[in-house]
Design a protein around this motif. Structure first.
Motif, PDB file in Angstrom:
ATOM      1  N   THR A  58      -5.952   3.481   0.294  1.00 34.07           N
ATOM      2  CA  THR A  58      -5.362   2.854  -0.900  1.00 34.07           C
ATOM      3  C   THR A  58      -5.658   1.353  -0.926  1.00 34.07           C
ATOM      4  OG1 THR A  58      -3.564   4.464  -0.851  1.00 34.07           O
ATOM      5  CG2 THR A  58      -3.199   2.483  -2.170  1.00 34.07           C
ATOM      6  N   THR A  59      -5.415   0.702   0.215  1.00 30.33           N
ATOM      7  CA  THR A  59      -5.614  -0.750   0.268  1.00 30.33           C
ATOM      8  C   THR A  59      -7.085  -1.105   0.217  1.00 30.33           C
ATOM      9  OG1 THR A  59      -4.182  -0.419   2.157  1.00 30.33           O
ATOM     10  CG2 THR A  59      -4.325  -2.633   1.318  1.00 30.33           C
ATOM     11  N   ALA A  76      -4.061   7.427   4.858  1.00 36.07           N
ATOM     12  CA  ALA A  76      -4.253   7.385   3.409  1.00 36.07           C
ATOM     13  C   ALA A  76      -3.926   5.989   2.876  1.00 36.07           C
ATOM     14  CB  ALA A  76      -3.379   8.434   2.730  1.00 36.07           C
ATOM     15  N   MET A  77      -2.955   5.324   3.505  1.00 34.15           N
ATOM     16  CA  MET A  77      -2.592   3.965   3.057  1.00 34.15           C
ATOM     17  C   MET A  77      -3.744   2.994   3.300  1.00 34.15           C
ATOM     18  SD  MET A  77       1.486   3.467   3.673  1.00 34.15           S
ATOM     19  CE  MET A  77       1.561   3.701   5.426  1.00 34.15           C
ATOM     20  N   THR A  98       0.853  -1.184   0.000  1.00 34.88           N
ATOM     21  CA  THR A  98       0.000   0.000   0.000  1.00 34.88           C
ATOM     22  C   THR A  98       0.891   1.237   0.000  1.00 34.88           C
ATOM     23  OG1 THR A  98      -1.889   1.119   1.033  1.00 34.88           O
ATOM     24  CG2 THR A  98      -0.283   0.134   2.528  1.00 34.88           C
ATOM     25  N   PHE A  99       0.307   2.363  -0.330  1.00 41.76           N
ATOM     26  CA  PHE A  99       1.093   3.604  -0.398  1.00 41.76           C
ATOM     27  C   PHE A  99       0.163   4.790  -0.246  1.00 41.76           C
ATOM     28  CE2 PHE A  99      -0.072   5.398  -4.543  1.00 41.76           C
ATOM     29  CZ  PHE A  99      -0.777   4.335  -5.095  1.00 41.76           C
ATOM     30  N   SER A 100       0.758   5.946   0.034  1.00 45.42           N
ATOM     31  CA  SER A 100       0.016   7.207   0.021  1.00 45.42           C
ATOM     32  C   SER A 100       0.980   8.306  -0.383  1.00 45.42           C
ATOM     33  CB  SER A 100      -0.603   7.501   1.382  1.00 45.42           C
ATOM     34  OG  SER A 100       0.395   7.784   2.333  1.00 45.42           O
ATOM     35  N   MET A 101       0.431   9.480  -0.669  1.00 42.66           N
ATOM     36  CA  MET A 101       1.294  10.574  -1.131  1.00 42.66           C
ATOM     37  C   MET A 101       1.064  11.792  -0.263  1.00 42.66           C
ATOM     38  SD  MET A 101       1.254  10.171  -5.173  1.00 42.66           S
ATOM     39  CE  MET A 101       0.617   8.689  -5.921  1.00 42.66           C
ATOM     40  N   ASP A 102       2.033  12.052   0.592  1.00 45.97           N
ATOM     41  CA  ASP A 102       1.918  13.080   1.615  1.00 45.97           C
ATOM     42  C   ASP A 102       2.292  14.447   1.049  1.00 45.97           C
ATOM     43  OD1 ASP A 102       1.939  14.527   3.904  1.00 45.97           O
ATOM     44  OD2 ASP A 102       3.309  13.215   5.012  1.00 45.97           O
ATOM     45  N   GLU A 103       1.294  15.313   0.944  1.00 47.74           N
ATOM     46  CA  GLU A 103       1.551  16.660   0.416  1.00 47.74           C
ATOM     47  C   GLU A 103       2.021  17.613   1.513  1.00 47.74           C
ATOM     48  OE1 GLU A 103       1.531  17.489  -2.684  1.00 47.74           O
ATOM     49  OE2 GLU A 103       0.408  15.867  -3.650  1.00 47.74           O
ATOM     50  N   MET A 109      -5.450  17.837  -2.282  1.00 43.83           N
ATOM     51  CA  MET A 109      -4.973  16.623  -1.614  1.00 43.83           C
ATOM     52  C   MET A 109      -4.123  16.992  -0.401  1.00 43.83           C
ATOM     53  SD  MET A 109      -5.963  13.763  -2.812  1.00 43.83           S
ATOM     54  CE  MET A 109      -6.911  13.229  -4.248  1.00 43.83           C
ATOM     55  N   ILE A 110      -4.317  16.264   0.668  1.00 37.05           N
ATOM     56  CA  ILE A 110      -3.436  16.369   1.833  1.00 37.05           C
ATOM     57  C   ILE A 110      -2.453  15.201   1.776  1.00 37.05           C
ATOM     58  CG2 ILE A 110      -3.304  16.363   4.357  1.00 37.05           C
ATOM     59  CD1 ILE A 110      -4.595  18.902   3.174  1.00 37.05           C
ATOM     60  N   ALA A 111      -2.988  14.015   1.647  1.00 36.53           N
ATOM     61  CA  ALA A 111      -2.171  12.820   1.395  1.00 36.53           C
ATOM     62  C   ALA A 111      -3.016  11.911   0.512  1.00 36.53           C
ATOM     63  CB  ALA A 111      -1.782  12.129   2.690  1.00 36.53           C
ATOM     64  N   TRP A 112      -2.669  11.862  -0.760  1.00 33.38           N
ATOM     65  CA  TRP A 112      -3.455  11.087  -1.710  1.00 33.38           C
ATOM     66  C   TRP A 112      -3.713   9.689  -1.179  1.00 33.38           C
ATOM     67  CZ3 TRP A 112      -3.310   6.515  -4.217  1.00 33.38           C
ATOM     68  CH2 TRP A 112      -4.100   6.366  -5.370  1.00 33.38           C
ATOM     69  N   ARG A 166      -0.646  10.579   6.056  1.00 25.21           N
ATOM     70  CA  ARG A 166      -0.004   9.594   5.193  1.00 25.21           C
ATOM     71  C   ARG A 166      -0.294   8.172   5.659  1.00 25.21           C
ATOM     72  NH1 ARG A 166       5.543  10.882   4.372  1.00 25.21           N
ATOM     73  NH2 ARG A 166       6.297   8.786   4.309  1.00 25.21           N
ATOM     74  N   ILE A 197       4.256   0.773   2.108  1.00 31.05           N
ATOM     75  CA  ILE A 197       4.486  -0.508   2.793  1.00 31.05           C
ATOM     76  C   ILE A 197       4.857  -1.507   1.708  1.00 31.05           C
ATOM     77  CG2 ILE A 197       3.483  -2.357   4.163  1.00 31.05           C
ATOM     78  CD1 ILE A 197       3.052  -0.098   5.885  1.00 31.05           C
ATOM     79  N   ASP A 229       8.880  12.755   8.873  1.00 30.74           N
ATOM     80  CA  ASP A 229       8.479  12.392   7.530  1.00 30.74           C
ATOM     81  C   ASP A 229       8.623  10.896   7.355  1.00 30.74           C
ATOM     82  OD1 ASP A 229       7.747  12.836   4.892  1.00 30.74           O
ATOM     83  OD2 ASP A 229       9.842  12.764   4.291  1.00 30.74           O
ATOM     84  N   SER A 258       5.652  13.365  -0.623  1.00 29.10           N
ATOM     85  CA  SER A 258       6.490  12.289  -0.114  1.00 29.10           C
ATOM     86  C   SER A 258       5.653  11.013  -0.200  1.00 29.10           C
ATOM     87  CB  SER A 258       6.879  12.600   1.327  1.00 29.10           C
ATOM     88  OG  SER A 258       7.108  11.423   2.042  1.00 29.10           O
ATOM     89  N   VAL A 259       6.171  10.021  -0.906  1.00 28.59           N
ATOM     90  CA  VAL A 259       5.375   8.807  -1.122  1.00 28.59           C
ATOM     91  C   VAL A 259       5.692   7.791  -0.030  1.00 28.59           C
ATOM     92  CG1 VAL A 259       4.768   6.978  -2.726  1.00 28.59           C
ATOM     93  CG2 VAL A 259       5.357   9.244  -3.598  1.00 28.59           C
ATOM     94  N   ALA A 260       4.715   7.579   0.855  1.00 35.68           N
ATOM     95  CA  ALA A 260       4.857   6.576   1.906  1.00 35.68           C
ATOM     96  C   ALA A 260       4.476   5.229   1.318  1.00 35.68           C
ATOM     97  CB  ALA A 260       3.935   6.902   3.070  1.00 35.68           C
TER      98      ALA A 260
END
Lengths: 472, 406
Positions: free
Chosen positions: B149-150, B145-146, A402-407, B199-202, B142, A420, B128, A416-418
């Motif tokens: 996504t999942t 947000a994961m 999984t991932f997210s994109m921290d603005e 977006m804050i954390a996509w 962040r 797992i 971070d 910043s792309v977090a």
């Protein structure tokens, strides 16, 4: 026979087109683009990358000495080679040394390695050359310089490339220099620098070397020539009678740029990636004198075909989207105060967890086989206490779970792309994806580890590992 | 589990301050405001309080943080901290002291004064993701947000479908928040605005994230007998039916078995709470709930973890309006963290406050003037839920309160 046992290289992911630079400042553009390190890279991290490429399939514990060559060491005082040795988990009695100040440091290090091996103090020597070149905005160097690294494992046990002859000469001529407290290089009027310097010194040195080697330029299948720029590269080749089409190794000015002490080593890697058994190679390196080497490629070269080297890393790239982003990469922008939270580090934590954090070695539970990372006292799965074996994870690939994109990130470039990542062979890692195009990241994508500078909090470089989509 | 809290303690009075950016109000003011509302509601004097539990995440130190502004004279005060479950943890410990027969009348109070920090989001993060020593998880967006996504990926929701589902969660909470006088944000927001926000954390946008607020809330906890005496002639006391905390071993970022589409600690705490309260079908038996909607996706996943919605099917319930104020099982009746606000150390007691007011039929006492009623019909059991931490590792509280005999 002394020679090259293995080679590797690294070209950073990002490329800055010279049109972008010209657009930012006005005036004429140079040709093509240059390779630029990301904001989380420096000479040390790129050096690790080149070493990892070079050491594929080679036991790190077999290395006896490590020389790290750079004009842009991350610390003025504090040996980079010792940090790299820790990252690569080399054996404790590995001899480590930093070499600096001259762009020809890497080929000079070949000499040190030859002497060490001849004396019996070492059997395998790893030489890494890497530079991350900070230039003044709106300067000629800004157009010219690029970033990159190369690594060679040297030894005398069935080398893939034998180093047959070496010629060294010093010269105190002032081409370029940098004062201890200044960020950028200085030089003199180029008519003097080239006319009295390089363009005179270089052909003389090559001629003297060939005489000593009892060879002529026509004996060589490929010729690797240091040059301060594209024009002088062409001129020197012509002066030496090197056939530009068949003999001359391309200098990559148009797609990498001048990478300082990694410049000739990277060209040599490119040469070796195309070389076949029996090829003879001449290398000429320059800076405060000259190093000239004659090499012969053996059949062992075929075993090194899986190296990414220049060829694969060149093909894998992302554009720097605008010039100012490059200034941010190189920390050349003054930020508004209070814009970003202060980041700190604890040296005792970094020290006691170095095997985990720097070498990226996890644990495997002897009872249930679960891979544990970060370090645990009790297994995360079966809760058994203290029954672990070391389990390297730095060399494992994995898939994005999984991932997210921290603005709202505190890192210099958003998002910043977090991520797992689930590792092949078991284990899970949480971290950041770097060198990425956010639009193309997705669940299930294959990722690999890359060694990076996380932040400079506390006045020191905090190195750790990130993930990137597989290159090459 | 040998003991149960069910019907062994009761809430005799509660108070809750206005949440929001309380620039003219300090921690002391917030504590006094909430505590004196609760004292008045319970009909007691401050000297009647035998012991207190103070919850605060970062706005105080020892029990003196409470003793000083309230001038409490040498009584035992325990400061508790369990991230976003802090206030509920104060309530649980206070309730246990009464149930144990050690104290008769106790105060549970939570406070957070965030807006003195200078940060517009959660203060003190500044990190971070994992730095050295893996000490840092990064800021909350962040992490959650994961989860989105999942969830989208596992249940085959396109970005648009998933985004609409979580957007609908926030749309509903804004509708409720607009009715609530003490809420931080009191404005309805259109789906269009929610879906197009930055977006804050996509994939989480601005309206998928809750507010960061100042505020305090308090409860007077006592024995059922005393509670009935204190509330004689007033609305009946509210009884604790279940108080459960589950702390995860924080391995979701490291153990491949964690699926990132649910929060295991919520499942564990909820099952224990249902057992403690004697509930078998929470979808039908729980009248209403205030859950930890730090992010819209958290609320969505929590509906499944609490068994309010079948696994993987929450989208149907969200889109059909089941959780709206006029739906079958209203959630976030006061606007939730999303709109009422999130002063970490106070949030659990704010949730309890809304359940308490609804159960007593008093929800409209804190109605925004000129707005339609917020009171739901004949609620019997209310559930509160906090998630302190992030999906991979957290402190979870699930509490159930209700009227006597339910």
């Amino acid at each position: 026979m002394f020679g090259i046992l293995s080679y590797g290289a690294y070209v950073p992911m990002f490329r800055l087109s010279r049109d972008q630079i010209a657009k930012a400042w006005g005036g004429g553009s140079g040709a093509g683009e240059k390779a630029v390190a990301n904001f989380d890279e420096d000479s040390l991290t790129m050096g690790v990358e080149a070493a990892v490429d070079c050491l594929q399939g080679i036991d790190h514990k077999s290395i006896d000495a490590l020389y790290f060559v750079s004009l842009t060491h991350p610390y003025q005082e504090k040996q980079a080679a010792s940090i790299i040795a820790e990252v690569l988990d080399l054996k404790p009695d590995t001899f480590t040394l930093d070499i600096d100040n001259s762009p020809r440091g890497a080929t000079s290090a070949f000499r040190l390695a030859a002497d060490a091996i001849a004396s019996g103090s070492a059997k395998k020597v790893l030489v890494i050359a890497s530079d991350c070149r900070v230039t003044a905005p709106h300067s000629g160097d800004e157009m010219l310089f690029g970033d990159g690294a190369a690594a060679f494992l040297l030894g005398d046990a069935r080398p893939a490339v034998t180093i047959d002859n070496a010629y060294h000469v010093f010269n105190s001529f002032m081409d370029t220099w940098r004062l201890p407290n200044e960020p950028f290089n200085r030089t003199w009027e180029d008519r003097f620098i080239f006319g009295e310097g390089y363009s005179k010194i270089a052909p003389q040195a090559v001629a003297a070397a060939l005489k000593q080697f009892k060879a002529t330029i026509k004996d060589f299948a490929k010729v690797v020539l240091y040059a301060p720029d594209q024009r002088r590269h062409t001129e020197l080749a012509r002066a030496l009678g090197v056939d530009a089409k068949t003999q001359l190794q391309e200098a990559f000015f148009n797609n990498i740029g001048h990478t300082g002490s990694a410049f000739v080593p990277m060209m040599l890697v490119a040469t070796l990636q195309e070389a076949k058994a029996g090829d003879k190679i001449l290398t000429f390196n320059y800076g405060d004198g000259c190093d000239v080497h004659a090499l012969t490629v053996t059949a062992g070269i075929e075993k090194l075909r899986n190296r990414r080297g220049i060829k694969k890393y060149l093909a894998s790239k992302l554009p720097v989207s605008y010039y100012q982003q490059y200034l941010i990469f190189r920390d050349l922008v003054i930020e508004e105060p209070g814009g970003r939270a202060t980041r700190t580090s604890s040296l005792p934590v970094l020290w006691r967890e170095r095997k985990n954090l720097v070498s990226l070695i996890g644990q495997k539970c002897r009872v249930c086989g679960t891979v544990n990372f970060p370090l645990q006292r009790l297994c995360i799965e079966c809760q058994t206490e203290g029954e672990f074996d070391d389990y390297p994870i730095w060399d494992k690939k994995g898939k994005i779970f999984t991932f997210s994109m921290d603005e709202r990130t505190v890192q210099p470039v958003a998002p910043s792309v977090a991520c797992i990542m689930d590792l092949e062979g078991g284990g899970r890692f949480y971290g950041n994806i770097t060198d990425r195009d956010p639009a193309t990241i997705d669940v299930g994508q294959e990722v690999e580890f890359t060694f990076r500078n996380i932040h400079d909090g506390g006045g020191l470089h905090n190195y750790f590992w990130k993930m990137r989509t597989v290159r090459g | 589990m040998s003991g149960s809290i069910k019907d062994r303690v009761a809430i005799a009075g509660m108070g809750c301050t206005r949440f929001g950016e309380r620039w003219d109000t300090g921690t002391n003011d917030l504590l006094v405001e909430a505590a004196y509302q609760a004292f008045e509601d319970a009909g007691i004097e401050p000297k009647d309080v035998e012991a207190a539990w103070l919850g605060t995440s970062s706005s105080g130190g020892t029990g003196m943080t409470l003793a000083e502004p309230l001038r409490l004279q040498y009584i035992p005060i325990t400061r508790v901290e369990n991230a976003c479950a802090t206030a509920s943890e104060a309530f649980r410990n206070a309730a246990y002291a009464v149930a144990a027969g050690i104290h008769d009348i106790v105060l549970a109070i939570g406070v957070e004064k965030f807006k003195d920090s200078g940060m517009s989001g959660m203060g003190g993060g500044g990190t971070d993701g994992p730095g050295h020593a893996m000490l840092s998880q990064g800021l909350p967006p962040r992490q959650f947000a994961m989860l989105a996504t999942t969830y989208f990926s596992r249940y085959g929701l396109s970005f648009e479908e998933g985004k609409h589902m979580i957007g609908r969660v926030s749309w509903k909470s804004h509708k409720n928040g607009a009715l609530t006088r003490n809420a931080h944000f009191q404005k309805e927001v259109s789906m269009e605005t929610i879906l197009n926000a930055p977006m804050i954390a996509w994939p989480l946008g601005l309206y998928d994230c809750c507010g960061v607020s100042d505020g305090a809330a308090a409860a007077i906890i006592t024995t059922p007998k005393i509670a009935k005496r204190l509330r004689k002639g007033k609305e009946p006391p509210v009884f604790a039916k279940a108080l459960q905390i589950a702390i995860s071993p924080r391995d979701g970022n490291y153990n491949s078995k964690y699926d990132w589409t649910h929060v295991e600690a919520t499942v564990r705490a909820a099952e224990r709470a249902y057992k403690e309260a004697g509930i078998t079908n929470p979808r039908e038996e729980i009248s209403m709930a205030e859950v930890h909607d730090c992010f819209s996706i958290t609320e969505a996943v929590t509906m499944e973890d609490l068994r309010f919605s079948p696994r993987g099917k929450v989208k149907d319930d969200i889109e059909s309006g089941r959780f709206d104020l006029d739906g079958a099982q209203p959630i976030q009746l006061d606007g939730g963290l999303k709109c009422f606000g999130h002063p970490v150390g106070a949030s659990g007691l704010r949730m309890m406050y809304e359940m308490y007011m609804q159960l007593q039929g008093r929800a409209d006492e804190v109605l925004n003037p000129g707005m339609p009623s917020r009171q739901i019909k004949n609620p019997k059991l209310g559930l509160t839920h906090n998630l302190g931490g992030s999906p991979d590792g957290c402190a979870i509280f699930v509490g159930i309160v209700g009227l006597e005999g339910v």
